[in-house]
Design a protein around this motif. Structure first.
Motif, short mmCIF file in Angstrom:
data_model
loop_
_atom_site.label_atom_id
_atom_site.label_comp_id
_atom_site.label_asym_id
_atom_site.label_seq_id
_atom_site.Cartn_x
_atom_site.Cartn_y
_atom_site.Cartn_z
N GLN A 1 -48.59 22.24 25.13
CA GLN A 1 -47.71 23.33 24.68
C GLN A 1 -47.64 24.45 25.91
O GLN A 1 -48.31 25.49 25.65
CB GLN A 1 -48.12 23.87 23.49
CG GLN A 1 -48.57 22.59 22.64
CD GLN A 1 -47.06 22.60 21.80
OE1 GLN A 1 -46.26 22.96 21.58
NE2 GLN A 1 -47.17 21.09 21.26
N THR A 2 -46.82 24.40 26.94
CA THR A 2 -46.66 25.70 28.06
C THR A 2 -46.05 26.66 27.54
O THR A 2 -46.33 27.79 28.01
CB THR A 2 -46.09 25.09 29.24
OG1 THR A 2 -44.82 24.38 28.78
CG2 THR A 2 -46.97 23.97 29.84
N GLY A 3 -45.29 26.63 26.74
CA GLY A 3 -44.33 27.71 26.41
C GLY A 3 -43.08 27.86 26.93
O GLY A 3 -42.16 29.11 26.87
N TYR A 4 -42.78 27.11 27.99
CA TYR A 4 -41.70 27.14 28.86
C TYR A 4 -40.66 26.35 28.11
O TYR A 4 -40.68 25.17 28.06
CB TYR A 4 -41.85 26.77 30.31
CG TYR A 4 -42.76 27.52 30.96
CD1 TYR A 4 -42.56 28.74 31.27
CD2 TYR A 4 -44.16 27.09 31.51
CE1 TYR A 4 -43.18 29.79 32.17
CE2 TYR A 4 -45.03 27.74 32.42
CZ TYR A 4 -44.77 29.18 32.35
OH TYR A 4 -45.48 29.93 33.02
N VAL A 5 -39.51 26.93 27.78
CA VAL A 5 -38.41 26.33 27.14
C VAL A 5 -37.77 25.19 28.07
O VAL A 5 -37.56 24.19 27.56
CB VAL A 5 -37.20 27.21 27.03
CG1 VAL A 5 -36.10 26.41 26.23
CG2 VAL A 5 -37.65 28.32 25.99
N ARG A 6 -37.69 25.48 29.35
CA ARG A 6 -37.18 24.36 30.30
C ARG A 6 -37.94 23.09 30.31
O ARG A 6 -37.44 21.98 30.42
CB ARG A 6 -37.09 25.09 31.59
CG ARG A 6 -35.86 26.18 31.56
CD ARG A 6 -35.89 26.81 33.10
NE ARG A 6 -37.10 27.24 33.52
CZ ARG A 6 -37.37 27.25 34.70
NH1 ARG A 6 -36.68 26.51 35.71
NH2 ARG A 6 -38.77 27.61 35.09
N ALA B 1 -37.14 21.45 27.34
CA ALA B 1 -35.81 20.65 27.30
C ALA B 1 -35.88 19.50 28.25
O ALA B 1 -35.23 18.45 28.08
CB ALA B 1 -34.89 21.76 28.18
#
Lengths: 98, 633
Positions: free
Chosen positions: B605-610, B613
């Motif tokens: 769970q990195t928190g980067y939306v990309r 995606a």
């Protein structure tokens, strides 16, 4: 004839997808999502014309409505994030990790 | 002669024999539950209850004497105790009534003495409550008509002794001694419990009458096993080897407690158990009886040797108790000939040992609670009544001719000699050592020059303490002759425990008796040379290896420590280690594994939306690819 429309649709979808995956600006990402949705709409309309029935065009309208609603909510979120963090980068909004 | 049959309840005083137990129990209940309200009259109430119990015992005794000898065993059933296993009932026969008279009689004298001895103690009421509880439990033990009810009394005695030995619980030594007595007694109780289990499974009953009637049909092995386990129980309560270690430490209790434990109750319980079960399990020949005699002889020598080296007057007397109980055990192991001598010695010992202990208490009372005999000396003119009564008790215990101990102890030695010469001669040697250590006590306490601490003003005790001493001294002097002359006691006890058909003849000065007397005289003479004529050093000299051996209780405590305590500690440490490392380790390890792996897993769970995606795209691509490969769904 329909092949050209479908190729265009696939190209637009691919451009949108690449945009979503690579761009950091939330507005641009948003626009790319819209691009992908509209690529789908184009494919729906093309198939509707090819098969001579109305369902594809109806679905295209539904997609537009969902897209409009999504824009309202999405833009509201982006604006709120921008107000608090002075940034529209999607990478900065990463608090919900680990 | 076999024991007589147990007959039904004759009514009268015997019918209400339960009063003997109930009265002291009532006393204990009132004193312990009544709280401070009973402070004023509590000690009188406690004495009254025991005296009333004594009166009931005397009346029951008179009633028993009214029956023909064959009809003197009476069962009194009270109520259903454990359905199908045991009914609560009393067996009132010559044996139990002899004990009841001793317990309530000597017990009452000790109660009266305690009024004076404990007069300055703030907790005197509690003390009397415990004393009453002790007497009640002991009476239940001897009057019960089955092993389960006996066991209830047995445990009650254990509890009361724990409470009384640790009466001054603010002293760490007293608290430890109480705990030690309790724990060592548990070992014996374990033996008794297993014996009762085997008795119940073998005979289907725990009532004395039924068990003894069926015992003849049991196999030799069963009888021996029950006998040895009963002996283990008896060893615990009677402080016989190898469970003797609690007795000397038990001196931490107030002196009347020591008198009660050593004379009327507690240590006599083991002898009672052996004699009561004797007809069935200790017939005088066979393994169990042999072991009883061996334990008895070993203990009588061990106790006597310990007694020779102790400077604490109470511990010297405690060693002598061990030794005298050893004589009783020896006699009890000799079969029907010995039973009467064992019980007769028990009764006379009850008198002279209570006399000696209360005398020692009287000396301590006048000497600011000093117990070290090296700091006594020359007390005979300062406390004459204590001195004269103590000397009578002393002469009785060493077997001075015509006093109590002479008759009863001599009977035991003669019987042992006929049975087995080795046992007999060892018992004679024990008598000689008794002569030495008891003379040593008397010389160090009442003779020689004064070695008192500064500021000590010895004085005679008040009348409430000296009268019990005088009465006990009379018993110490005359009771032995009364019981033994003409085999009076053996004939009386016969219906209860059986007796030889041919009564032993009493020889006033038989060769064995003369040899015993000579050895006693040698022992006493040596004590006079060492402690009477010579000056007694105030500080104990280092002494030889043998002295140290005796001072350390023959290394009994060291042996227990090495054999049981240390391995026990290792075992607990091992168990703790296994619990911490093994059981806890397994559970904690599992938790740590899950925690650690989830910690690693959540890094996704990195928190980067990309990146989310991307994973959605990849997933969709895989699904689409799979669709193409597999074909239409």
């Amino acid at each position: 004839m329909t092949t050209h429309y479908l190729v265009l649709s696939a190209l637009l979808f691919a451009i949108g997808g690449i945009g979503v995956l690579t761009r950091r600006n939330a507005i641009v990402v948003f626009m790319c999502v819209e691009l992908m949705l509209n690529a789908c709409n184009l494919a729906f309309v093309t198939f509707a014309r090819q098969h001579g029935n109305i369902e594809g065009q109806v679905i295209a309208f539904f997609v537009m409505i969902v897209a409009a609603a999504e824009v309202v909510v999405g833009l509201a979120i982006i604006v709120t994030i921008f107000r608090t963090r002075r940034s529209a980068s999607v990478d900065d909004a990463s608090l919900l990790k680990h | 002669m076999e024991p007589a049959e147990i007959l039904s309840n004759p009514g009268g005083v015997i019918g209400v024999g339960w009063l003997m137990i109930a009265l002291p129990l009532l006393g204990a209940a009132v004193l312990l539950l009544g709280g401070r309200r009973t402070n004023k009259f509590g000690h009188y109430f406690g004495v009254l209850m025991v005296l009333a119990s004594f009166v009931v015992a005397v009346l029951a005794f008179v009633q028993i004497l009214g029956f023909a000898p064959g009809e003197r065993r009476r069962g009194v059933s009270l109520y259903e105790f454990i359905p199908g296993v045991a009914d609560m009932g009393l067996l009132i026969d010559p044996l139990s009534i002899s004990f009841a008279l001793l317990i309530t009689g000597v017990g009452a004298l000790i109660h009266i003495y305690s009024i004076g001895y404990m007069s300055h103690d703030l907790d005197r009421r509690r003390f009397f409550g415990y004393l009453n509880l002790f007497v009640a439990a002991m009476l239940l033990l001897v009057l019960a008509d089955n092993y389960v009810a006996l066991f209830v009394g047995w445990e009650g005695v254990g509890l009361a002794s724990y409470l009384l030995i640790g009466f001054w619980q603010f002293k760490p030594t007293a608290a430890t001694a109480a705990k030690k007595a309790f724990v060592v007694n548990r070992v014996g109780d374990f033996g008794l419990l297993i014996a009762i289990f085997i008795i119940f499974t073998s005979f289907g009953s725990v009532a004395f009458g039924e068990v003894f009637a069926k015992a003849g049909g049991a196999s030799e092995g069963t009888l021996t096993a029950i006998g040895l386990l009963l002996l283990l129980g008896a060893c615990g309560k009677s402080a016989q080897l190898p469970l003797q270690s609690w007795l000397l430490d038990a001196m931490e209790g107030p002196t009347p407690v020591s008198a009660l434990i050593h004379a009327a109750t507690m240590v006599t319980a083991g002898v009672y158990l052996v004699v009561r079960s004797g007809a069935a399990f200790f017939p005088g020949d066979g393994t169990a009886s042999l072991v009883v005699t061996i334990v008895g002889v070993a203990t009588l020598l061990a106790g006597a040797i310990i007694g020779t080296a102790k400077d604490d007057i109470k511990k010297a007397l405690a060693g002598s108790t061990m030794s005298q109980i050893g004589y009783m055990m020896l006699a009890a192991g000799l079969g029907p000939v010995g039973y009467a001598f064992a019980i007769a010695h028990l009764i006379t010992h009850g008198f002279f040992k209570a006399n000696l202990f209360l005398g020692a208490g009287s000396v301590m009372h006048g000497m600011n609670d000093q117990v070290d005999m090296r700091k006594y000396g020359g007390l005979r003119t300062f406390m004459p009544i204590t001195f004269y009564t103590f000397v009578i008790g002393y002469l009785a215990i060493i077997g001075f001719p015509l006093l109590s101990g002479y008759f009863t102890k001599d009977g035991i030695i003669e019987t042992a000699m006929e049975h087995n010469a080795i046992l007999g001669w060892l018992a004679v040697v024990g008598a000689g050592i008794t002569g030495f250590y008891m003379s040593r006590v008397v010389f160090m306490t009442f003779f020689g020059e004064r070695r008192w601490d500064e500021g000590v003003k010895p004085h005679e005790s008040p009348a409430v303490m000296t009268w019990p001493l005088i009465l006990l001294a009379i018993g110490s002097a005359g009771l032995g002759a009364f019981l033994i002359m003409g085999n009076r006691f053996m004939i009386f006890l016969g219906p209860a425990v059986g007796r030889p058909d041919e009564l032993p003849a009493f020889h006033a000065f038989a060769p064995v008796g003369l040899a015993t007397l000579a050895l006693v005289a040698v022992g006493a003479g040596y004590a006079w040379l060492k402690y009477g004529r010579q000056q007694v050093p105030v500080l104990a000299p280092r002494g030889s290896f043998l002295t140290t051996f005796a001072r350390r209780d023959l290394y009994g405590d060291a042996l227990n420590e090495a054999l049981f305590m240390r391995p026990g500690q290792w075992l607990t440490r091992l168990a703790v280690w296994f619990d911490n490392r093994g059981v806890d380790g397994l559970v904690n390890g599992l938790a740590a594994t899950i925690g650690g792996s989830s910690g690693r897993l959540r890094r996704i769970q990195t928190g980067y939306v990309r990146s989310y995606a991307l994973s959605i795209f990849v997933g969709a691509a895989i699904l689409a690819g799979a669709w193409f490969v597999v074909g239409t769904l």
